[in-house]
Design a protein around this motif. Structure first.
Motif, PDB file in Angstrom:
ATOM      1  N   ILE A 144       0.839  -1.199   0.000  1.00 28.85           N
ATOM      2  CA  ILE A 144       0.000   0.000   0.000  1.00 28.85           C
ATOM      3  C   ILE A 144       0.871   1.246   0.000  1.00 28.85           C
ATOM      4  CG2 ILE A 144      -1.866   1.213   1.175  1.00 28.85           C
ATOM      5  CD1 ILE A 144      -2.560  -1.456   2.537  1.00 28.85           C
ATOM      6  N   THR A 145       0.599   2.157  -0.944  1.00 29.39           N
ATOM      7  CA  THR A 145       1.314   3.438  -1.002  1.00 29.39           C
ATOM      8  C   THR A 145       0.307   4.586  -0.997  1.00 29.39           C
ATOM      9  OG1 THR A 145       1.305   3.541  -3.420  1.00 29.39           O
ATOM     10  CG2 THR A 145       3.146   2.397  -2.383  1.00 29.39           C
ATOM     11  N   ASP A 146       0.802   5.795  -0.669  1.00 30.30           N
ATOM     12  CA  ASP A 146      -0.074   6.962  -0.759  1.00 30.30           C
ATOM     13  C   ASP A 146      -0.027   7.515  -2.184  1.00 30.30           C
ATOM     14  OD1 ASP A 146       2.278   8.387  -1.043  1.00 30.30           O
ATOM     15  OD2 ASP A 146       2.241   9.255   0.955  1.00 30.30           O
ATOM     16  N   LYS A 147      -0.683   8.637  -2.413  1.00 34.01           N
ATOM     17  CA  LYS A 147      -0.772   9.191  -3.770  1.00 34.01           C
ATOM     18  C   LYS A 147       0.570   9.696  -4.293  1.00 34.01           C
ATOM     19  CE  LYS A 147      -2.116  13.808  -2.156  1.00 34.01           C
ATOM     20  NZ  LYS A 147      -3.162  14.851  -2.212  1.00 34.01           N
ATOM     21  N   ASN A 148       1.558   9.845  -3.404  1.00 37.28           N
ATOM     22  CA  ASN A 148       2.896  10.287  -3.825  1.00 37.28           C
ATOM     23  C   ASN A 148       3.862   9.117  -4.019  1.00 37.28           C
ATOM     24  OD1 ASN A 148       2.233  13.095  -3.668  1.00 37.28           O
ATOM     25  ND2 ASN A 148       2.329  12.906  -1.438  1.00 37.28           N
ATOM     26  N   GLY A 149       3.346   7.891  -3.843  1.00 35.90           N
ATOM     27  CA  GLY A 149       4.190   6.720  -4.034  1.00 35.90           C
ATOM     28  C   GLY A 149       4.980   6.316  -2.812  1.00 35.90           C
ATOM     29  N   GLY A 197       7.759   3.696   4.465  1.00 31.36           N
ATOM     30  CA  GLY A 197       8.272   5.058   4.452  1.00 31.36           C
ATOM     31  C   GLY A 197       9.103   5.397   3.228  1.00 31.36           C
ATOM     32  N   LYS A 198       9.444   4.381   2.422  1.00 33.90           N
ATOM     33  CA  LYS A 198      10.278   4.644   1.239  1.00 33.90           C
ATOM     34  C   LYS A 198       9.396   4.873   0.015  1.00 33.90           C
ATOM     35  CE  LYS A 198      14.572   2.385   2.565  1.00 33.90           C
ATOM     36  NZ  LYS A 198      14.227   2.169   3.971  1.00 33.90           N
ATOM     37  N   ASN A 199       9.830   5.783  -0.833  1.00 35.65           N
ATOM     38  CA  ASN A 199       9.135   6.085  -2.076  1.00 35.65           C
ATOM     39  C   ASN A 199       9.516   5.048  -3.139  1.00 35.65           C
ATOM     40  OD1 ASN A 199       8.511   7.466  -4.736  1.00 35.65           O
ATOM     41  ND2 ASN A 199       7.770   9.011  -3.279  1.00 35.65           N
ATOM     42  N   VAL A 200       8.551   4.692  -3.989  1.00 40.68           N
ATOM     43  CA  VAL A 200       8.839   3.694  -5.023  1.00 40.68           C
ATOM     44  C   VAL A 200       9.938   4.171  -5.970  1.00 40.68           C
ATOM     45  CG1 VAL A 200       6.591   2.556  -4.947  1.00 40.68           C
ATOM     46  CG2 VAL A 200       6.904   4.565  -6.394  1.00 40.68           C
ATOM     47  N   ASP A 201      10.095   5.495  -6.124  1.00 40.31           N
ATOM     48  CA  ASP A 201      11.185   6.028  -6.959  1.00 40.31           C
ATOM     49  C   ASP A 201      12.542   5.634  -6.384  1.00 40.31           C
ATOM     50  OD1 ASP A 201       9.528   7.230  -8.801  1.00 40.31           O
ATOM     51  OD2 ASP A 201       9.374   9.088  -7.661  1.00 40.31           O
ATOM     52  N   ALA A 202      12.661   5.707  -5.044  1.00 46.21           N
ATOM     53  CA  ALA A 202      13.922   5.341  -4.388  1.00 46.21           C
ATOM     54  C   ALA A 202      14.185   3.850  -4.547  1.00 46.21           C
ATOM     55  CB  ALA A 202      13.856   5.712  -2.900  1.00 46.21           C
ATOM     56  N   LEU A 203      13.133   3.034  -4.484  1.00 45.88           N
ATOM     57  CA  LEU A 203      13.290   1.592  -4.660  1.00 45.88           C
ATOM     58  C   LEU A 203      13.727   1.262  -6.074  1.00 45.88           C
ATOM     59  CD1 LEU A 203      10.114   0.372  -2.715  1.00 45.88           C
ATOM     60  CD2 LEU A 203      12.475   0.370  -1.913  1.00 45.88           C
ATOM     61  N   MET A 204      13.232   2.019  -7.059  1.00 44.49           N
ATOM     62  CA  MET A 204      13.652   1.816  -8.447  1.00 44.49           C
ATOM     63  C   MET A 204      15.119   2.201  -8.631  1.00 44.49           C
ATOM     64  SD  MET A 204      10.213   3.142 -10.451  1.00 44.49           S
ATOM     65  CE  MET A 204      10.990   3.083 -12.065  1.00 44.49           C
ATOM     66  N   LYS A 205      15.539   3.301  -7.990  1.00 45.37           N
ATOM     67  CA  LYS A 205      16.945   3.717  -8.100  1.00 45.37           C
ATOM     68  C   LYS A 205      17.885   2.682  -7.496  1.00 45.37           C
ATOM     69  CE  LYS A 205      16.138   8.721  -8.170  1.00 45.37           C
ATOM     70  NZ  LYS A 205      16.298  10.004  -7.438  1.00 45.37           N
ATOM     71  N   ARG A 206      17.432   2.045  -6.405  1.00 41.62           N
ATOM     72  CA  ARG A 206      18.249   1.008  -5.767  1.00 41.62           C
ATOM     73  C   ARG A 206      18.242  -0.306  -6.545  1.00 41.62           C
ATOM     74  NH1 ARG A 206      19.235   1.383  -0.278  1.00 41.62           N
ATOM     75  NH2 ARG A 206      20.412  -0.535  -0.646  1.00 41.62           N
ATOM     76  N   VAL A 224      -3.303   0.277  -3.825  1.00 43.35           N
ATOM     77  CA  VAL A 224      -3.112  -1.055  -3.221  1.00 43.35           C
ATOM     78  C   VAL A 224      -2.638  -2.002  -4.317  1.00 43.35           C
ATOM     79  CG1 VAL A 224      -4.190  -2.978  -2.011  1.00 43.35           C
ATOM     80  CG2 VAL A 224      -4.902  -0.640  -1.506  1.00 43.35           C
ATOM     81  N   THR A 225      -1.456  -2.564  -4.115  1.00 39.52           N
ATOM     82  CA  THR A 225      -0.843  -3.445  -5.116  1.00 39.52           C
ATOM     83  C   THR A 225      -0.780  -4.870  -4.597  1.00 39.52           C
ATOM     84  OG1 THR A 225       0.493  -1.624  -5.979  1.00 39.52           O
ATOM     85  CG2 THR A 225       1.223  -3.850  -6.523  1.00 39.52           C
TER      86      THR A 225
END
Length: 476
Positions: free
Chosen positions: A38-43, A65-74, A122-123
């Protein structure tokens, strides 16, 4: 003072209820075998369950607490379904390899607020690697038992091989369950559906489940593939000397060859008016007369007819006999197109790939992005098109792994929207098409009409009425 105490007590009770609901929600999410993310509207990640540790090997606390953008960068995520949901404002499904190299099916669903804006995503993440391992184990077990199957086949009275049938979709299961129930009655069956949906496969399935499989043959005649001047002799046979070029000994027709068995009339809508009259007489009297003969002959044949045309409309237009239509339409069965039963696509891909690899002694496999393309494509040619494309790719690609760039040009240039407006229509029709699509996705994702109502931000009675309108049922 007493009023303040009463309010405090009320607030305390409400807090206890909220804590209880929160514990129940935590337990439900944690008990899911699939990953719930589950993420908020900002990912930004709000919550996930322990299943993510099984699939990725990373503790669930790491994600919160981590943004999906940060997970993609990692490199933990290759692409974000959350972004696609936020951009398209609808449910999105995709197949991809995750951080640990496992193939996963990812479905993201938006959660709307009262203003119709997305407030959460919700994914659901399902591990397909385990299914692939089971498929490999099943293949080995089938190969191990192949010698036993060959011995069993030798003992069977019929030498006909029953075709493989994929039955994953709920609606298809109901169709085949009904087909098995009516296998041993002699009523005529009319199979309706687009070209390539598997009408002939269903007809053979009915034959294989009937006692007629032990008494007679399954004979197929494509009424649209034979010129009308030759079709009569093909159906009813002919006597010696019936016409120039005829066999001196005469020839039995399809009705005689199918005696005590089943005659499958494919593309029955292509029959000429004259042959429709003769076919009707045969169905009524259960006897045939060869071309050039003076005597009739009794036949015991069950008829299964199939067409991709609208016979009822043809009756209204005077192109098909009404009395023959009602003779054929005793048990109508309508097969949905492949785009209406997408949950059959992945099992069909595995089946066809296994068969074609075995036939041509290949060991090809399909890239995850190509699998995703197959899932999203609308398949105007249905199952036949899917089978033919996989065979074409297996034979024409050089590498062991077939990728999306190996697709023929006409597929790569296709817009291929799963919600396609193929022709001009009224706004009401367009709205209904979109509404039916959203509800189709909802019945796959939700377990009750209340869950659907909550997900689509409407009332439960409205959902019940809409499901009835579009003949949709919640997946069991």
């Amino acid at each position: 003072m007493s009023t303040e105490l009463s309010k405090l007590e009320q607030v305390t009770q409400e807090l206890k209820k909220l804590k209880t609901l929160n514990r129940e929600l935590e337990a439900i999410i944690e008990s899911s075998y699939d990953v719930i993310y589950i993420t908020d509207k900002n990912g930004v990640t709000l919550k996930t369950n322990s299943a993510i540790e099984r699939i990725t090997g990373i503790p669930k606390e790491y994600y919160v607490g981590k943004n999906v953008d940060a997970l993609m960068k990692r490199g933990i995520l290759k692409s974000s379904v959350t972004h696609k949901v936020l951009k398209q404002k609808r449910s999105v499904s995709t197949i991809q390899y995750n951080y640990s190299g496992k193939e996963t099916l990812i479905t993201g669903n938006p959660v709307m607020n009262d203003e119709g804006e997305i407030e959460k995503v919700v994914t659901n993440i399902r591990d397909l690697s385990e299914l692939n391992e089971l498929q490999t184990a099943l293949k080995k077990a089938n190969e191990l038992n192949n010698s036993y199957k060959q011995e069993i086949e030798k003992l069977k009275s019929s030498t006909k091989k029953e075709e493989d049938v994929i039955i994953t979709n709920h609606q298809m299961k109901l169709i085949y369950e009904m087909a098995e129930r009516i296998a041993d009655v002699d009523a005529t069956v009319l199979i309706l559906g687009e070209t390539g949906v598997g009408k002939d496969v269903l007809a053979k399935f009915i034959y294989s489940k009937s006692t007629r499989a032990k008494q007679g043959n399954f004979i197929k005649l494509n009424c649209g593939a034979i010129p009308s001047n030759l079709l009569e002799s093909e159906l009813f046979g002919y006597e010696s000397g019936a016409f120039t070029g005829a066999n001196a000994k005469g020839k039995p027709g399809m009705f005689e060859l199918a005696d005590n068995g089943i005659l499958f009339l494919d593309e029955v809508g292509e029959l000429s008016f004259e042959l429709q009259v003769k076919l009707l007489r045969t169905l009524q009297e259960k006897e045939i007369r060869r071309v050039g003969a003076t005597k009739t002959k009794k036949v015991n044949v069950r008829i299964i007819a199939a067409t991709n045309r609208n016979l009822k409309e043809m009756v209204l237009n005077g192109e098909f006999r009404e009395d023959l239509y009602y003779r054929l339409n005793v048990i109508p069965i309508s097969i949905p197109s492949l785009k209406e039963r997408r949950d059959d696509i992945w099992p069909l891909i595995q089946l066809f790939l296994t068969q074609i690899n075995h036939r041509y002694k290949k060991d090809k496999r399909i890239d995850v992005k190509l699998n995703d393309f197959f899932y999203r494509y609308n398949w105007p040619g249905n199952v036949r098109e899917l089978s033919n494309l996989i065979e074409r790719l297996v034979l024409t690609t050089q590498e062991q792994e077939i990728k999306i760039q190996d697709l023929p040009l006409e597929y790569r240039e296709s817009k291929n929207s799963s919600l396609a407006f193929a022709e001009l229509m009224t706004l009401k029709e367009a709205v209904e098409l979109a509404e039916e699509k959203v509800l189709s996705l909802a019945v796959q994702a939700c377990k009750t009409t209340y869950e659907i109502a909550d997900a689509l931000n409407t009332s439960q009675p409205t959902i019940v009425r809409k499901l009835k309108k579009y003949h949709l049922k919640i997946k069991e």
